[in-house]
Scaffold this motif. Structure first.
Motif, mmCIF file in Angstrom:
data_model
loop_
_atom_site.group_PDB
_atom_site.id
_atom_site.type_symbol
_atom_site.label_atom_id
_atom_site.label_comp_id
_atom_site.label_asym_id
_atom_site.label_seq_id
_atom_site.Cartn_x
_atom_site.Cartn_y
_atom_site.Cartn_z
ATOM 1 N N UNK A 98 1.962 7.550 -5.023
ATOM 2 C CA UNK A 98 2.084 6.710 -3.859
ATOM 3 C C UNK A 98 1.567 5.459 -4.402
ATOM 4 N N UNK A 99 2.488 4.274 -4.225
ATOM 5 C CA UNK A 99 2.197 2.834 -4.626
ATOM 6 C C UNK A 99 1.094 2.296 -3.794
ATOM 7 N N UNK A 100 -0.206 1.692 -4.505
ATOM 8 C CA UNK A 100 -1.153 1.277 -3.766
ATOM 9 C C UNK A 100 -1.563 1.980 -2.732
ATOM 10 N N UNK A 101 -1.884 3.186 -2.764
ATOM 11 C CA UNK A 101 -2.039 4.264 -1.654
ATOM 12 C C UNK A 101 -3.162 3.860 -0.795
ATOM 13 N N UNK A 102 -4.441 3.723 -1.242
ATOM 14 C CA UNK A 102 -5.418 3.458 -0.254
ATOM 15 C C UNK A 102 -5.471 2.102 0.348
ATOM 16 N N UNK A 103 -4.895 0.941 -0.302
ATOM 17 C CA UNK A 103 -4.693 -0.388 0.185
ATOM 18 C C UNK A 103 -3.537 -0.335 1.164
ATOM 19 N N UNK A 104 -2.547 0.608 1.286
ATOM 20 C CA UNK A 104 -1.486 0.850 2.190
ATOM 21 C C UNK A 104 -1.619 1.644 3.578
ATOM 22 N N UNK A 105 -2.581 2.137 3.527
ATOM 23 C CA UNK A 105 -2.876 2.991 4.533
ATOM 24 C C UNK A 105 -2.797 2.254 5.858
ATOM 25 N N UNK A 106 -2.116 2.564 6.914
ATOM 26 C CA UNK A 106 -1.692 1.596 8.193
ATOM 27 C C UNK A 106 -2.892 2.133 9.314
ATOM 28 N N UNK A 107 -3.786 1.401 9.640
ATOM 29 C CA UNK A 107 -4.773 1.667 10.772
ATOM 30 C C UNK A 107 -4.126 2.214 12.082
ATOM 31 N N UNK A 108 -3.041 1.737 12.596
ATOM 32 C CA UNK A 108 -2.830 2.348 13.763
ATOM 33 C C UNK A 108 -2.085 3.401 13.593
ATOM 34 N N UNK A 109 -1.274 3.842 12.623
ATOM 35 C CA UNK A 109 -0.643 4.785 12.459
ATOM 36 C C UNK A 109 -1.542 6.098 12.106
ATOM 37 N N UNK B 170 12.440 8.213 2.339
ATOM 38 C CA UNK B 170 12.710 8.116 3.753
ATOM 39 C C UNK B 170 11.540 8.302 4.631
ATOM 40 N N UNK B 171 11.004 9.617 4.535
ATOM 41 C CA UNK B 171 9.840 9.909 5.186
ATOM 42 C C UNK B 171 8.632 8.982 5.279
ATOM 43 N N UNK B 172 8.266 8.610 4.133
ATOM 44 C CA UNK B 172 7.156 7.766 3.641
ATOM 45 C C UNK B 172 7.126 6.553 4.314
ATOM 46 N N UNK B 173 8.268 5.941 4.347
ATOM 47 C CA UNK B 173 8.516 4.621 4.636
ATOM 48 C C UNK B 173 8.391 4.636 6.213
ATOM 49 N N UNK B 174 9.372 5.454 6.832
ATOM 50 C CA UNK B 174 9.734 5.532 8.200
ATOM 51 C C UNK B 174 8.284 6.182 9.073
ATOM 52 N N UNK B 175 7.535 6.911 8.555
ATOM 53 C CA UNK B 175 6.695 7.576 9.292
ATOM 54 C C UNK B 175 5.185 7.049 8.907
ATOM 55 N N UNK B 176 4.894 6.691 7.533
ATOM 56 C CA UNK B 176 3.667 6.281 6.987
ATOM 57 C C UNK B 176 3.563 4.999 6.650
ATOM 58 N N UNK B 177 4.787 4.201 6.149
ATOM 59 C CA UNK B 177 4.490 2.951 5.932
ATOM 60 C C UNK B 177 4.322 2.937 4.592
ATOM 61 N N UNK B 178 4.353 4.003 3.669
ATOM 62 C CA UNK B 178 4.076 4.142 2.270
ATOM 63 C C UNK B 178 5.555 3.980 1.623
ATOM 64 N N UNK B 179 5.329 3.840 0.209
ATOM 65 C CA UNK B 179 6.346 3.955 -0.640
ATOM 66 C C UNK B 179 5.958 4.645 -2.022
ATOM 67 N N UNK B 180 6.654 5.317 -2.903
ATOM 68 C CA UNK B 180 6.601 5.920 -4.105
ATOM 69 C C UNK B 180 6.512 5.117 -5.015
ATOM 70 N N UNK B 181 5.665 5.016 -5.917
ATOM 71 C CA UNK B 181 5.464 3.991 -7.029
ATOM 72 C C UNK B 181 6.817 4.118 -8.078
ATOM 73 N N UNK B 182 7.423 3.054 -8.153
ATOM 74 C CA UNK B 182 8.947 3.404 -8.794
ATOM 75 C C UNK B 182 8.656 3.643 -10.390
ATOM 76 N N UNK B 183 7.654 3.098 -10.964
ATOM 77 C CA UNK B 183 7.115 3.515 -12.317
ATOM 78 C C UNK B 183 6.396 4.846 -12.609
ATOM 79 N N UNK B 184 6.169 5.427 -11.505
ATOM 80 C CA UNK B 184 5.387 6.745 -11.712
ATOM 81 C C UNK B 184 6.036 8.154 -10.901
#
Length: 332
Positions: free
Chosen positions: A144-155, A246-260
């Motif tokens: 996950x790209x910038x995992x800890x920094x990307x966790x959405x508080x409301x979600x 699609x799931x990560x973006x729509x449900x958790x507002x996360x994205x896969x790291x393109x280089x990993x």
């Protein structure tokens, strides 16, 4: 409707739980200046914390920020002793309940799990998929790209509310989570909080459940934001990448790291949890090995050496162990 937990706010804020949390928190920290100051008036401090929580006048404080560079540069945010004792009190009550709903193959920050068990599970799955090395086993590796920094508080709070019925517990969790809002506008968790470990697993459990029950992935392992799928069908793994995105973006507002994100054959070597895994052995990642040698030369302590030798027992590392010992003794 998910099964809700029976815990009450009083279970967390009771004096009994707070003192037990203090005992767990203080292990190995008696020489820390802030811990010593808190200890001077320990009973008064715990009772005051209890009263503030019982009256709901408690407000989580700020953080002391500092950087580390092992294995890569990170910013650590350290809460006060008072707040960290509370983190332990929350964790003591909520972790056992959540641990029962997590999938078997989630290995980060869980009792009787960890990296070594995750690696053993990886080998077990790879042996099954490859039918003991008689067919190609493909591995989809994700991060996950910038995992800890990307966790959405409301979600995160919405997910917590699905299982925690007591509104006072939710108020407290919102207080803890919200204490970090000023750093990243409603996103991110501090790496220094014990509760962050639990919250990350709660957040990623949404992905785990989707993968197991909707994608029906049989051979899947996750450690924090590092996860793998194993299959003898490379095209299936290729199709799964888009589903995951699609799931990560729509449900958790996360994205896969393109280089990993990549697909490799098991036979060519798969980088997972600091080791390169092959069908009949595993070897330490080059960057990990270099970092290990650098530290043992710069700070040649016996406890550091013993820790590394313990780590190296989990792979084919006889040559590395000999080199490490030589570097250690030459540095004295």
């Amino acid at each position: 409707m998910q099964r809700q937990f029976v815990h009450k706010y009083s279970d967390i804020v009771s004096l009994e739980n707070l003192f037990a949390a203090w005992q767990e928190f203080s292990i190995g920290k008696s020489q820390k200046n802030d811990v010593q100051i808190f200890t001077l008036h320990l009973i008064d401090n715990i009772v005051q914390l209890h009263n503030d929580l019982a009256n709901k006048t408690y407000k989580h404080g700020g953080y002391f920020e500092f950087g580390i560079s092992d294995p890569k540069p990170r910013r650590i945010h350290k809460a006060s002793v008072r707040d960290r004792v509370l983190h332990h009190a929350v964790y003591r009550v909520l972790y056992p309940a959540y641990d029962k709903v997590f999938i078997v193959d989630s290995y980060s920050c869980r009792v009787d799990k960890g990296t070594h068990r995750a690696m053993d599970r990886f080998k077990h799955f790879a042996d099954i998929v490859s039918k003991n090395y008689t067919r190609t086993c493909w591995v989809l590796k994700c991060d996950i790209k910038k995992f800890f920094a990307s966790i959405d508080h409301d979600i995160l709070l919405q997910i917590l509310e699905q299982r925690i019925e007591d509104k006072d517990i939710i108020w407290l969790l919102q207080n803890i989570i919200g204490s970090f809002s000023s750093y990243n506008q409603g996103k991110g968790l501090p790496l220094g909080n014990l509760t962050s470990q639990l919250f990350c697993n709660v957040y990623m459990n949404e992905l785990d459940q989707f993968i197991k029950h909707k994608m029906h992935a049989k051979y899947y392992i996750r450690y924090a934001d590092d996860f793998v799928f194993l299959s003898d069908d490379k095209h299936l793994l290729e199709r799964q990448i888009k589903v995951l995105q699609e799931f990560l973006l729509e449900k958790l507002e996360l994205s896969l790291h393109p280089q990993k994100v990549y697909i490799k054959s098991y036979a060519s070597g798969v980088d997972f949890l600091g080791w390169i895994h092959f069908p009949r052995y595993r070897t330490l990642r080059t960057a990990t090995k270099k970092r290990m040698f650098k530290r043992i030369v710069n700070t040649p302590k016996m406890e550091t050496l013993q820790s590394y030798l313990g780590l190296l027992k989990h792979g084919d590392t006889r040559k590395i162990q000999t080199e490490l010992l030589n570097n250690f003794w030459l540095s004295h």
